[in-house]
Design a protein around this motif. Sequence first.
Motif, mmCIF file in Angstrom:
data_model
loop_
_atom_site.group_PDB
_atom_site.id
_atom_site.type_symbol
_atom_site.label_atom_id
_atom_site.label_comp_id
_atom_site.label_asym_id
_atom_site.label_seq_id
_atom_site.Cartn_x
_atom_site.Cartn_y
_atom_site.Cartn_z
ATOM 1 N N ALA A 176 0.820 -1.223 0.000
ATOM 2 C CA ALA A 176 0.000 0.000 0.000
ATOM 3 C C ALA A 176 0.848 1.265 0.000
ATOM 4 O O ALA A 176 0.536 2.237 -0.694
ATOM 5 C CB ALA A 176 -0.940 -0.007 1.193
ATOM 6 N N GLY A 177 1.931 1.255 0.765
ATOM 7 C CA GLY A 177 2.764 2.443 0.873
ATOM 8 C C GLY A 177 3.547 2.766 -0.395
ATOM 9 O O GLY A 177 4.087 3.861 -0.526
ATOM 10 N N PHE A 183 2.810 2.624 -9.351
ATOM 11 C CA PHE A 183 1.705 2.136 -10.166
ATOM 12 C C PHE A 183 0.881 3.256 -10.784
ATOM 13 O O PHE A 183 0.432 3.129 -11.923
ATOM 14 C CB PHE A 183 0.800 1.256 -9.292
ATOM 15 C CG PHE A 183 -0.159 0.374 -10.049
ATOM 16 C CD1 PHE A 183 0.300 -0.700 -10.798
ATOM 17 C CD2 PHE A 183 -1.528 0.598 -9.989
ATOM 18 C CE1 PHE A 183 -0.574 -1.540 -11.479
ATOM 19 C CE2 PHE A 183 -2.424 -0.235 -10.661
ATOM 20 C CZ PHE A 183 -1.943 -1.305 -11.418
ATOM 21 N N ALA A 184 0.678 4.330 -10.044
ATOM 22 C CA ALA A 184 -0.267 5.358 -10.498
ATOM 23 C C ALA A 184 0.156 6.742 -10.025
ATOM 24 O O ALA A 184 -0.645 7.496 -9.458
ATOM 25 C CB ALA A 184 -1.669 5.025 -9.977
ATOM 26 N N GLN A 185 1.396 7.109 -10.311
ATOM 27 C CA GLN A 185 1.947 8.350 -9.752
ATOM 28 C C GLN A 185 1.324 9.615 -10.339
ATOM 29 O O GLN A 185 1.512 10.698 -9.801
ATOM 30 C CB GLN A 185 3.469 8.379 -9.924
ATOM 31 C CG GLN A 185 3.968 8.609 -11.345
ATOM 32 C CD GLN A 185 4.085 7.332 -12.155
ATOM 33 O OE1 GLN A 185 3.573 6.300 -11.780
ATOM 34 N NE2 GLN A 185 4.786 7.415 -13.290
ATOM 35 N N ASP A 186 0.577 9.497 -11.436
ATOM 36 C CA ASP A 186 -0.054 10.683 -12.020
ATOM 37 C C ASP A 186 -1.509 10.847 -11.590
ATOM 38 O O ASP A 186 -2.259 11.625 -12.192
ATOM 39 C CB ASP A 186 0.055 10.685 -13.544
ATOM 40 C CG ASP A 186 -0.525 9.443 -14.200
ATOM 41 O OD1 ASP A 186 -0.877 8.500 -13.466
ATOM 42 O OD2 ASP A 186 -0.609 9.411 -15.445
ATOM 43 N N LEU A 187 -1.901 10.140 -10.551
ATOM 44 C CA LEU A 187 -3.231 10.299 -9.959
ATOM 45 C C LEU A 187 -3.092 10.896 -8.563
ATOM 46 O O LEU A 187 -2.043 10.768 -7.929
ATOM 47 C CB LEU A 187 -3.942 8.946 -9.870
ATOM 48 C CG LEU A 187 -4.343 8.279 -11.184
ATOM 49 C CD1 LEU A 187 -4.961 6.910 -10.905
ATOM 50 C CD2 LEU A 187 -5.316 9.146 -11.969
ATOM 51 N N PRO A 188 -4.137 11.535 -8.048
ATOM 52 C CA PRO A 188 -4.075 12.093 -6.700
ATOM 53 C C PRO A 188 -3.821 11.009 -5.654
ATOM 54 O O PRO A 188 -4.316 9.882 -5.772
ATOM 55 C CB PRO A 188 -5.462 12.721 -6.517
ATOM 56 C CG PRO A 188 -5.957 12.970 -7.899
ATOM 57 C CD PRO A 188 -5.411 11.853 -8.731
ATOM 58 N N GLN A 189 -3.063 11.357 -4.633
ATOM 59 C CA GLN A 189 -2.726 10.411 -3.571
ATOM 60 C C GLN A 189 -3.975 9.823 -2.919
ATOM 61 O O GLN A 189 -4.024 8.626 -2.611
ATOM 62 C CB GLN A 189 -1.868 11.100 -2.507
ATOM 63 C CG GLN A 189 -1.380 10.178 -1.407
ATOM 64 C CD GLN A 189 -0.183 9.355 -1.826
ATOM 65 O OE1 GLN A 189 0.800 9.907 -2.345
ATOM 66 N NE2 GLN A 189 -0.222 8.053 -1.613
ATOM 67 N N SER A 193 -4.836 5.839 -2.761
ATOM 68 C CA SER A 193 -4.991 5.169 -1.468
ATOM 69 C C SER A 193 -6.204 4.253 -1.483
ATOM 70 O O SER A 193 -6.164 3.126 -0.959
ATOM 71 C CB SER A 193 -5.137 6.205 -0.344
ATOM 72 O OG SER A 193 -3.943 6.939 -0.172
ATOM 73 N N VAL A 194 -7.283 4.711 -2.116
ATOM 74 C CA VAL A 194 -8.473 3.870 -2.265
ATOM 75 C C VAL A 194 -8.171 2.696 -3.190
ATOM 76 O O VAL A 194 -8.551 1.552 -2.912
ATOM 77 C CB VAL A 194 -9.656 4.701 -2.815
ATOM 78 C CG1 VAL A 194 -10.851 3.795 -3.107
ATOM 79 C CG2 VAL A 194 -10.051 5.791 -1.826
ATOM 80 N N MET A 195 -7.476 2.953 -4.285
ATOM 81 C CA MET A 195 -7.127 1.890 -5.223
ATOM 82 C C MET A 195 -6.265 0.823 -4.560
ATOM 83 O O MET A 195 -6.427 -0.384 -4.813
ATOM 84 C CB MET A 195 -6.406 2.478 -6.433
ATOM 85 C CG MET A 195 -7.281 3.360 -7.308
ATOM 86 S SD MET A 195 -6.344 4.320 -8.537
ATOM 87 C CE MET A 195 -5.716 3.009 -9.600
ATOM 88 N N ALA A 196 -5.353 1.252 -3.696
ATOM 89 C CA ALA A 196 -4.490 0.300 -2.996
ATOM 90 C C ALA A 196 -5.292 -0.584 -2.053
ATOM 91 O O ALA A 196 -5.045 -1.793 -1.940
ATOM 92 C CB ALA A 196 -3.404 1.047 -2.226
ATOM 93 N N SER A 197 -6.276 0.011 -1.398
ATOM 94 C CA SER A 197 -7.095 -0.750 -0.445
ATOM 95 C C SER A 197 -8.028 -1.733 -1.140
ATOM 96 O O SER A 197 -8.374 -2.769 -0.566
ATOM 97 C CB SER A 197 -7.920 0.211 0.418
ATOM 98 O OG SER A 197 -7.080 0.990 1.250
ATOM 99 N N THR A 198 -8.439 -1.418 -2.352
ATOM 100 C CA THR A 198 -9.416 -2.258 -3.063
ATOM 101 C C THR A 198 -8.763 -3.108 -4.155
ATOM 102 O O THR A 198 -9.473 -3.765 -4.919
ATOM 103 C CB THR A 198 -10.515 -1.386 -3.698
ATOM 104 O OG1 THR A 198 -9.920 -0.448 -4.606
ATOM 105 C CG2 THR A 198 -11.289 -0.623 -2.631
ATOM 106 N N GLN A 199 -7.454 -3.122 -4.228
ATOM 107 C CA GLN A 199 -6.765 -3.856 -5.292
ATOM 108 C C GLN A 199 -7.087 -5.348 -5.239
ATOM 109 O O GLN A 199 -7.314 -5.928 -4.180
ATOM 110 C CB GLN A 199 -5.254 -3.662 -5.195
ATOM 111 C CG GLN A 199 -4.621 -4.263 -3.955
ATOM 112 C CD GLN A 199 -3.103 -4.091 -3.944
ATOM 113 O OE1 GLN A 199 -2.386 -4.691 -4.739
ATOM 114 N NE2 GLN A 199 -2.624 -3.265 -3.024
#
Length: 280
Positions: A176-177, A183-189, A193-199
């Motif tokens: 997650a960190g 993976f997605a550095q051009d999206l808002p943090q 964070s939501v994407m990481a939790s729901t991956q």
Amino acid sequence: MTATGIWTSGKGGLALKVAVLSALTVVPAHAADDLGRAPGGQKPTVVLVHGAFADGSSWNGVVQRLQRDGYQVIAPPNTLRGIPQDSTYLNSLLKTIKGPIVLVGHSYGGEVISQAAAGLDNVKALVYVNAIMPDKGESFASLSGKFPAAPLTKALQQVPFRNGDGTTGTDMYIQAGKFHATFAQDLPQQQTSVMASTQRPVAQSAFTDKLTAAAWRNKPVYVLVGRQDRAIDPSLERYEAKRAHARKTVEINSSHVSLVSHPQAVTDLIVSAARDSGHQ
């Protein structure tokens, strides 16, 4: 059915029920066939296959744009259990769709569409978005080994799992960190964070599964390269496009998840593939 027919006196209640039931019977009679029909026989059905650590919702921005342009779109679940299972599942779905298909794969989804589309004549074009495109007999591990390791490889976490039949395996997650940076550095943090939790994890075996067929060998290919991709080396994506003799290769300043951060560019490439195939 007429309005006066609904309000007939005497046995009006019965007449009302009959009229309503008749209407319900007639109006949606075609609905069961919607999944397998290209709208109006004009445009192809666009099938969008997501990659590892994601689900069908990653295509939302692309789906909205394609639907606005009149395309029928299906973004089925990719089970992420390995090439044999995932490609067989997708192949079975593709066989239920009537008319021409433009098949799109993101990341690991590129491997899946390559094998699933083999032998299907109604798949008119393959679109690869920040994707993996092994040849027959190749795996992602053997193909990517020809290029420098992407930063994502140092951000993965192994998690064992057990199946209902007692067999076991290993799932791969992105820590997650490290999700945003690799993976997605051009999206808002906040969004990542939501994407990481729901991956959704991918089975470790998917990295070493070898393709038994490569549909890009005999179908038109379209490729989108993300210049700032940290999950798949951009040089690998360019190599794949050249090897497949891609009819069109588009490069954009994007992370690995261009379908989320640049949905219009991805949509434009898909529409180009649809038009070039002779279907508007």
